[in-house]
Design an enzyme around this catalytic site. Structure first.
Site, PDB file in Angstrom:
ATOM      1  N   ASP A  45     -18.029  20.390  18.044  1.00 17.79           N
ATOM      2  CA  ASP A  45     -18.767  21.521  18.601  1.00 17.79           C
ATOM      3  C   ASP A  45     -20.006  21.775  17.744  1.00 17.79           C
ATOM      4  O   ASP A  45     -19.889  22.179  16.585  1.00 17.79           O
ATOM      5  CB  ASP A  45     -17.866  22.768  18.605  1.00 17.79           C
ATOM      6  CG  ASP A  45     -18.557  23.960  19.255  1.00 17.79           C
ATOM      7  OD1 ASP A  45     -18.472  24.071  20.492  1.00 17.79           O
ATOM      8  OD2 ASP A  45     -19.196  24.756  18.537  1.00 17.79           O
ATOM      9  N   TYR A  50     -27.508  25.387  15.102  1.00 15.73           N
ATOM     10  CA  TYR A  50     -26.896  24.967  13.835  1.00 15.73           C
ATOM     11  C   TYR A  50     -27.777  23.971  13.067  1.00 15.73           C
ATOM     12  O   TYR A  50     -27.496  23.672  11.909  1.00 15.73           O
ATOM     13  CB  TYR A  50     -25.515  24.334  14.060  1.00 15.73           C
ATOM     14  CG  TYR A  50     -24.516  25.193  14.808  1.00 15.73           C
ATOM     15  CD1 TYR A  50     -24.745  26.554  15.018  1.00 15.73           C
ATOM     16  CD2 TYR A  50     -23.345  24.644  15.319  1.00 15.73           C
ATOM     17  CE1 TYR A  50     -23.842  27.325  15.730  1.00 15.73           C
ATOM     18  CE2 TYR A  50     -22.430  25.411  16.018  1.00 15.73           C
ATOM     19  CZ  TYR A  50     -22.689  26.747  16.234  1.00 15.73           C
ATOM     20  OH  TYR A  50     -21.788  27.505  16.943  1.00 15.73           O
ATOM     21  N   LYS A  75     -25.236  23.541  22.505  1.00 16.71           N
ATOM     22  CA  LYS A  75     -25.531  24.830  23.146  1.00 16.71           C
ATOM     23  C   LYS A  75     -27.027  25.118  23.143  1.00 16.71           C
ATOM     24  O   LYS A  75     -27.716  24.809  22.151  1.00 16.71           O
ATOM     25  CB  LYS A  75     -24.809  25.974  22.401  1.00 16.71           C
ATOM     26  CG  LYS A  75     -23.360  25.681  22.071  1.00 16.71           C
ATOM     27  CD  LYS A  75     -22.633  26.848  21.420  1.00 16.71           C
ATOM     28  CE  LYS A  75     -21.310  26.392  20.852  1.00 16.71           C
ATOM     29  NZ  LYS A  75     -21.362  25.854  19.501  1.00 16.71           N
ATOM     30  N   HIS A 108     -25.711  29.635  24.758  1.00 17.72           N
ATOM     31  CA  HIS A 108     -25.069  30.092  23.520  1.00 17.72           C
ATOM     32  C   HIS A 108     -24.756  31.587  23.539  1.00 17.72           C
ATOM     33  O   HIS A 108     -23.672  32.014  23.120  1.00 17.72           O
ATOM     34  CB  HIS A 108     -25.977  29.734  22.332  1.00 17.72           C
ATOM     35  CG  HIS A 108     -25.256  29.603  21.031  1.00 17.72           C
ATOM     36  ND1 HIS A 108     -25.669  28.723  20.056  1.00 17.72           N
ATOM     37  CD2 HIS A 108     -24.175  30.216  20.526  1.00 17.72           C
ATOM     38  CE1 HIS A 108     -24.845  28.813  19.014  1.00 17.72           C
ATOM     39  NE2 HIS A 108     -23.945  29.717  19.279  1.00 17.72           N
TER      40      HIS A 108
HETATM   41  P1  NAD Z   1     -13.450  29.551  11.459  1.00 17.80           P
HETATM   42  O1  NAD Z   1     -12.590  30.629  12.028  1.00 17.80           O
HETATM   43  O2  NAD Z   1     -13.245  28.144  11.911  1.00 17.80           O
HETATM   44  O3  NAD Z   1     -13.334  29.680   9.894  1.00 17.80           O
HETATM   45  C1  NAD Z   1     -13.948  28.775   9.041  1.00 17.80           C
HETATM   46  C2  NAD Z   1     -13.704  29.210   7.604  1.00 17.80           C
HETATM   47  O4  NAD Z   1     -12.298  29.398   7.385  1.00 17.80           O
HETATM   48  C3  NAD Z   1     -14.120  28.142   6.602  1.00 17.80           C
HETATM   49  O5  NAD Z   1     -15.475  28.302   6.255  1.00 17.80           O
HETATM   50  C4  NAD Z   1     -13.177  28.389   5.442  1.00 17.80           C
HETATM   51  O6  NAD Z   1     -13.674  29.426   4.656  1.00 17.80           O
HETATM   52  C5  NAD Z   1     -11.931  28.870   6.139  1.00 17.80           C
HETATM   53  N1  NAD Z   1     -10.931  27.790   6.374  1.00 17.80           N
HETATM   54  C6  NAD Z   1     -11.005  26.769   7.266  1.00 17.80           C
HETATM   55  N2  NAD Z   1      -9.870  26.041   7.221  1.00 17.80           N
HETATM   56  C7  NAD Z   1      -9.087  26.609   6.285  1.00 17.80           C
HETATM   57  C8  NAD Z   1      -7.796  26.298   5.798  1.00 17.80           C
HETATM   58  N3  NAD Z   1      -7.085  25.274   6.275  1.00 17.80           N
HETATM   59  N4  NAD Z   1      -7.274  27.083   4.825  1.00 17.80           N
HETATM   60  C9  NAD Z   1      -7.977  28.144   4.346  1.00 17.80           C
HETATM   61  N5  NAD Z   1      -9.206  28.485   4.776  1.00 17.80           N
HETATM   62  C10 NAD Z   1      -9.754  27.722   5.738  1.00 17.80           C
HETATM   63  O7  NAD Z   1     -14.981  30.022  11.679  1.00 17.80           O
HETATM   64  P2  NAD Z   1     -16.309  29.457  12.318  1.00 17.80           P
HETATM   65  O8  NAD Z   1     -16.828  28.269  11.631  1.00 17.80           O
HETATM   66  O9  NAD Z   1     -17.195  30.630  12.453  1.00 17.80           O
HETATM   67  O10 NAD Z   1     -15.867  29.021  13.796  1.00 17.80           O
HETATM   68  C11 NAD Z   1     -15.473  27.707  14.139  1.00 17.80           C
HETATM   69  C12 NAD Z   1     -16.512  27.055  15.006  1.00 17.80           C
HETATM   70  O11 NAD Z   1     -16.728  27.833  16.200  1.00 17.80           O
HETATM   71  C13 NAD Z   1     -17.905  26.976  14.395  1.00 17.80           C
HETATM   72  O12 NAD Z   1     -17.990  26.029  13.360  1.00 17.80           O
HETATM   73  C14 NAD Z   1     -18.722  26.698  15.599  1.00 17.80           C
HETATM   74  O13 NAD Z   1     -18.593  25.340  15.989  1.00 17.80           O
HETATM   75  C15 NAD Z   1     -18.074  27.637  16.617  1.00 17.80           C
HETATM   76  N6  NAD Z   1     -18.754  28.958  16.685  1.00 17.80           N
HETATM   77  C16 NAD Z   1     -19.386  29.298  17.845  1.00 17.80           C
HETATM   78  C17 NAD Z   1     -20.056  30.496  17.956  1.00 17.80           C
HETATM   79  C18 NAD Z   1     -20.727  30.881  19.233  1.00 17.80           C
HETATM   80  O14 NAD Z   1     -21.463  31.869  19.272  1.00 17.80           O
HETATM   81  N7  NAD Z   1     -20.525  30.140  20.304  1.00 17.80           N
HETATM   82  C19 NAD Z   1     -20.109  31.386  16.849  1.00 17.80           C
HETATM   83  C20 NAD Z   1     -19.456  31.016  15.687  1.00 17.80           C
HETATM   84  C21 NAD Z   1     -18.767  29.829  15.628  1.00 17.80           C
END
Ligand code: NAD
Length: 277
Positions: A45, A50, A75, A108
């Site tokens: 994704d 990004y 997106k 997005h």
């Molecule tokens: P997430 O909920 O995936 O959390 C990521 C964070 O959680 C990491 O930076 C790390 O600190 C922690 N983490 C990850 N794996 C872990 C583990 N196994 N143990 C402990 N801590 C851990 O948050 P995100 O990155 O905001 O969301 C995931 C994806 O969703 C993004 O990378 C992106 O691709 C998408 N996204 C989309 C939008 C949108 O507006 N469409 C917005 C935000 C994110």
């Protein structure tokens, strides 16, 4: 490890677990996406916002995996909702990614005060008709935004990608999506880490001998969400994909369901109107 697939409303299969790339620095992205592929992920994704589409594309090319085994989402960025801008931005995404076709292209954010998302949707419908996106959808759309898209367009969005995790379970959005055949994708499925210290989640995880992140991701999968956790730590990339060897029971699911408290990590779609990101 086999990651299950769900079927979009146009018959396209989507792996239920993917790899999120928000905030991955471009310099790390190629290697981390390749690590994710090594760990069994086949879905990535990304987004124009990004600024790492090029490196995602480099990983796809370097992986040697058949293109049809991979699912790539990108997106439309917020500055490009006007019809011709959306078409040009999509062309740039294909160029950056080095692909002829993306699997899923999303708007997005709706940016309600900008007021151009139905125009952007018309552009996405043209892109879909051209065959250069196998599916199209939206992100961060509330039911009233989706209603306007359904009224103005001819293609029902395949997905609605919204913030969702145990502290923001999105019952209303998920119900609206389900009624209209729109698959809900959960962004920030771990609440960017905020839910991982919760004692209820720790208890569920301990009962199954898994980590809190695995318990939360398993909860999402069992409620039918598509998830793409992000991590820049190789061991966590592996850990987050290792969620298909255990099952939460009804009591575990209900215990996590009860944590809902309408708490966001990101912006609210009704008030997010920035076009400079
Ligand atoms: P997430 O909920 O995936 O959390 C990521 C964070 O959680 C990491 O930076 C790390 O600190 C922690 N983490 C990850 N794996 C872990 C583990 N196994 N143990 C402990 N801590 C851990 O948050 P995100 O990155 O905001 O969301 C995931 C994806 O969703 C993004 O990378 C992106 O691709 C998408 N996204 C989309 C939008 C949108 O507006 N469409 C917005 C935000 C994110």
């Amino acid at each position: 490890m086999t990651i299950p697939a769900l079927t979009l409303n146009n018959g396209v299969a989507i792996p239920q677990l993917g790899f999120g790339t928000y905030k991955l620095a471009p310099a790390q992205t190629r290697d981390l996406v390749l690590r994710a592929f090594d760990a069994g992920y086949r879905h990535v994704d990304t987004a124009q916002m990004y600024r790492n589409e090029r490196e995602v594309g480099q990983a796809v090319a370097a992986s040697g995996l058949p293109r049809e085994e991979l699912f790539v989402t990108t997106k439309l960025n917020n500055a490009f909702h006007a019809h011709d801008d959306a078409l040009a931005a999509f062309d740039r995404s294909l160029d950056e990614l080095g692909l002829d076709v993306v699997d899923l292209f999303l708007i997005h954010w709706p940016l309600p005060a900008v007021g151009l998302y139905t125009q952007a949707w018309a552009a996405l419908e043209e892109i879909y008709a051209s065959g250069r996106a196998r599916a199209i959808g939206v992100s961060n759309f509330q039911p009233d935004h989706l209603t306007r898209v359904l009224e103005s367009g001819t293609v029902v969005p395949a997905v609605n990608q919204v913030e969702s995790h145990p502290y923001l379970q999105q019952a209303e959005v998920r119900a609206f999506d389900a009624v209209h055949g729109i698959l809900t994708e959960a962004w920030s499925p771990l609440g960017r880490g905020a839910v991982l210290g919760d004692p209820v989640i720790a208890g569920v995880a301990a009962r199954h001998g898994v980590t809190p992140a695995q318990a939360v991701l398993r909860w999402h999968v069992q409620r039918g969400d598509v998830v793409f956790p992000k991590s820049a730590t190789p061991a966590r990339i592996v850990e987050n994909a290792d969620i298909f060897g255990f099952t939460l029971d009804d009591g575990d699911m209900r215990a996590i369901d009860a944590l809902d408290r309408d708490e966001r990590q990101g912006s609210h779609p009704d008030t997010e109107n920035r076009t400079d990101r």
